[in-house]
Each structure stands twice: as structure tokens, then as C-alpha cells.
Write an enzyme that holds these catalytic residues in place. Sequence first.
Site, mmCIF file in Angstrom:
data_model
loop_
_atom_site.group_PDB
_atom_site.id
_atom_site.type_symbol
_atom_site.label_atom_id
_atom_site.label_comp_id
_atom_site.label_asym_id
_atom_site.label_seq_id
_atom_site.Cartn_x
_atom_site.Cartn_y
_atom_site.Cartn_z
ATOM 1 N N GLY A 1 -7.115 -3.438 12.007
ATOM 2 C CA GLY A 1 -7.845 -1.782 12.435
ATOM 3 C C GLY A 1 -6.394 -1.238 12.954
ATOM 4 O O GLY A 1 -6.797 -0.698 14.047
ATOM 5 N N HIS B 1 -4.071 33.857 15.012
ATOM 6 C CA HIS B 1 -5.688 33.547 14.938
ATOM 7 C C HIS B 1 -5.501 33.666 13.216
ATOM 8 O O HIS B 1 -4.711 35.187 12.904
ATOM 9 C CB HIS B 1 -6.046 33.975 15.314
ATOM 10 N N GLY C 1 15.941 4.390 -0.826
ATOM 11 C CA GLY C 1 15.197 5.246 -0.456
ATOM 12 C C GLY C 1 14.314 3.863 0.901
ATOM 13 O O GLY C 1 13.852 5.022 1.978
ATOM 14 N N VAL D 1 -1.738 1.136 9.613
ATOM 15 C CA VAL D 1 -1.633 1.419 8.168
ATOM 16 C C VAL D 1 -3.197 0.644 7.326
ATOM 17 O O VAL D 1 -3.246 1.239 6.121
ATOM 18 C CB VAL D 1 -0.864 -0.145 8.199
ATOM 19 N N GLU E 1 22.951 -2.146 -1.192
ATOM 20 C CA GLU E 1 20.963 -1.841 -1.528
ATOM 21 C C GLU E 1 20.911 -2.830 -2.432
ATOM 22 O O GLU E 1 21.633 -3.063 -2.946
ATOM 23 C CB GLU E 1 21.054 -0.648 -1.726
ATOM 24 N N LEU F 1 -5.939 1.704 7.939
ATOM 25 C CA LEU F 1 -7.529 2.139 8.219
ATOM 26 C C LEU F 1 -6.658 3.591 6.871
ATOM 27 O O LEU F 1 -7.578 3.959 7.062
ATOM 28 C CB LEU F 1 -6.832 2.970 9.492
ATOM 29 N N GLY G 1 1.122 -6.198 10.731
ATOM 30 C CA GLY G 1 2.240 -5.934 11.153
ATOM 31 C C GLY G 1 2.993 -5.792 10.240
ATOM 32 O O GLY G 1 3.572 -6.239 8.974
ATOM 33 N N THR H 1 11.828 1.519 3.060
ATOM 34 C CA THR H 1 9.981 1.592 2.889
ATOM 35 C C THR H 1 9.356 3.143 2.768
ATOM 36 O O THR H 1 8.501 3.512 1.965
ATOM 37 C CB THR H 1 10.100 0.999 4.392
ATOM 38 N N CYS H 2 9.917 3.804 3.255
ATOM 39 C CA CYS H 2 8.854 5.463 3.256
ATOM 40 C C CYS H 2 9.000 6.260 1.870
ATOM 41 O O CYS H 2 8.033 6.324 1.098
ATOM 42 C CB CYS H 2 9.770 6.200 4.129
#
Length: 458
Positions: A177, A440, A39, A180, A34, A182, A266, A41-42
Site C-alpha cells: 500500500g 486567480h 531509457g 506504486v 545498455e 496505490l 519495493g 525505468t522511467c
Amino acid sequence: MSRHFDAIIIGAGQAGPSLAGRLTQVGKSVALIERKLFGGTCVNTGCMPTKAMVASAYAIHTARRGDEYGMTTGPVSVDFARVMARKEKVRLDARKGVETWLKGMTNCTVFEGHARFESPTEIRVGDDLISGEQVFLNVGGRAAIPDFPGVNDVPFLTNSSIMELGHLPRHLVVIGGSYVGLEFAQMFRRFGSEVTVIEKGHRLIAREDPDVSDAIRAILENEGIRIRLGAECIRFARHKDGVAAGVDCTSGAPEVIGSDVLLATGRRPNTDDLGVDKAGVKTDGRGYIEVDDFLRTSAPHIFALGDCNGRGAFTHTSYNDFEIVAANLLDNDPRRVSDRIQAYALYVDPPLGRAGMTETEARKIGRKLLIGTRPMTRVGRAVEKGETQGFMKVIVDAVTEEILGASILGTGGDEAIQSILDVMYAKRPYTTITRAMHIHPTVSELIPTVFGDLSPAT
């Protein structure tokens, strides 16, 4: 120093550590490399910290609506430093957990540094040259910086650097738009920033159906977020009040002045500095590593998992990549990437849960379709919570009764979609759900109803 291992894993994102755990359990020696943050990106810049911020924004938004629930409060103020401190604790705790697990794992040696191939089986990390029988690439991705005119002349934020923000923007301009962009747009509006979203396309989140895009746009605009669509030429220049974003749109002012700019346009894979050419690993024109249905690269002993393979851009697809590789290599259980059904969520509020095809995609395959829709105003749980924005939509093959896809835009939509997804994986007809008794009051209880009232697509 030279060392040999049974397996080398590059990257400690979602797939890497779990794979290290499985391989070491069967007695294999593993090197895990690493170069930055355990960990991936998440844990560090994606799901966990951003959803912690979304939770803060939701609580603040609900507090402002207190009178609707019979709660009397004074003016609601936002302590942005505390919001960020809460986020930071969430991600640091998660990062530490992954690092501690790996460094305490029997038969696993952790190397910290930049990995580069020197041959198909040899990788250099600093002064160490290590070799392995098998290599697993879990190197992830990063924000793509588009070549907009003036972009290098102004300060800008990405999904990573915004995690370190020390001030609340007066006016955040979000370029992009989609998912990520929004999420950040809505949370910062709720924190108190003015927010403008600039999108090159003619609607938000273009991969979704137009009715979903339009509903999400209405939700955001209702909270005071300005949306600029059809921005064909986006450009930047310094301004005395921050950054000027030039937009060539069919309507609206030709320039938006923001104190801060977020580029959410992106992602790109972290494959350009791995030396994959020395390993005989092929990449496509965008840099994604080409893999087969079992996640093998063009070099049979090398596998690519997670964002770097272009076969999914989510934490759950990365983890599923681990499951596929482990099942095939260790469990004699043939699993394939093509077996999985597309599923994801957009964490605006209310969230969008998605499974399978959109209506647009389903119409393109030429089958006879049945479609069912219900507004969230018809969901008792949503009414009780005072959160009735959105709708449900399901798409069914009229001949085979197979569920082709579903969208749930509404409170609890990211959870309710799972029951539809499970029936799709079971390859059962939609009538399996119509005959089910749901609890319900829940959001999920309307799912049998919406499937029970399908109409032929026109």
C-alpha cells in the site's frame, strides 16, 4: 576486441544519456553500455507509461461523472486494449528517441549487452573488452520479490510485467500500500477491475503523515477499492478462480481471492551481476552502491548515479545526479547530493505533491513549529473543477521563519508544490510567499493564504 575510452557509462536511464551528451561535447570519447531497453525505468516501466495509463483512467473517471458537468452520455465502457496501445506508443516513442540520440551522438560508441567488471578499469561486454579512465554506473533497479510463502507457486505481476498485460483483471489484488501499488490500484479500479490492496503496515504510505495517509485511504475507498491493513502474514496459493492471498489481519476475511496479483513491495538495485567487487566498489547490505556527497564510489574514478546508489528513487533525483556529476567534473561548480531538498509526488487522483519534511519528521528535530492547513474545498479552482478532495499543509520553523516542508493533496498539487520548493531552495522565509501575488483562479493562489494563517504546533 579491446578498446579504450575516456569514459564508460553503464546504463541508458535518466542520468546516463545526458552525461554522455555533456562528456562528448567537451571532446571526450564515451562508451555507453545498455543491456536491455534504452531509457531505463522511467521510459519503459515507470513514469511515462504509467502516467499515460493514469491519464486514460482519469479521462474515463471524468466521463462517468459527466452529468455533474452538464454532459449527457450513455454508459461508459473501457477498451483496455486501446488503453494499453496508447501507453505503448508513449513509451516506444520515448525509447526510440533516447536510442536514436545516443547512436547518433558524435564520440559516443553504444554497446548493447551485459556489462561486467573484470578489473577497476576494464569491463567486458560480450566479446568486447573495453577500458576507461572514468566509469559511471547508471544501472537502475527492479522490483523486489518478497519471500512470501507460496509466492513462487502462483503467477504474479510486477510493475514491469503489468505493462505487458493483455487482459483487464477481474479482481486485481495489490500487495503493498505505497506509491506504486496505490497508483495501479486506482487506475485499474477506474478501468473496471475489482481491486483489493493488502498492506502489512497499519496505514497506507507509512512515510507520510497520518492525516495524509487517512485522506488517501478515504479517496480510494470512496471509489470502491478495498483496503486490508495489518496483514502480518501474507501467503499465496493457487485457486480455481485465480490466486488466493492469505492475510492475517485484525479484521476481515482471512483470504482474498483475486484473478491477478500485483507485487508492489519495493525495489532492489541492479548491482548483483556487475562484478563490482572486482572494481573495488563497496555496496551496502541491500546492494546499493555506497557514494559520497559528489557521487563518487569507494573507487575514486567510478561514480554511481540514479536508483543504484540508494540516494533517491525518482527520475528527478537520477537526473539531478547527472547535474551534480557534470557540474563538479566539467563546470568547476561544486554541487552536492546533500544540497537537494526531498521532493516527489504520488500520482493517485488527486495527486499528492511533497516537499521537504513531513510534520512527523519536523516534530522529531525539536524546533518550535508553525503549521498551516486548508482544505481543498476552500480553493476556488478546485471547486470550479468539481475536484475538492484533499488539503494543503505547510510546516515552518517558528524562530527562523524557514519553510521546513509542505504537502498538497489535491488537484494540481504536484504542480503547485513547486512554488514552495523554489522558495525553500532560495533559502527565503515563508513571508516571501505571503507577500507574493498569485494568479486567480489557480490552485497556487491559496498558498500565500495558508502561509498567512499559521498556528503554533501543539
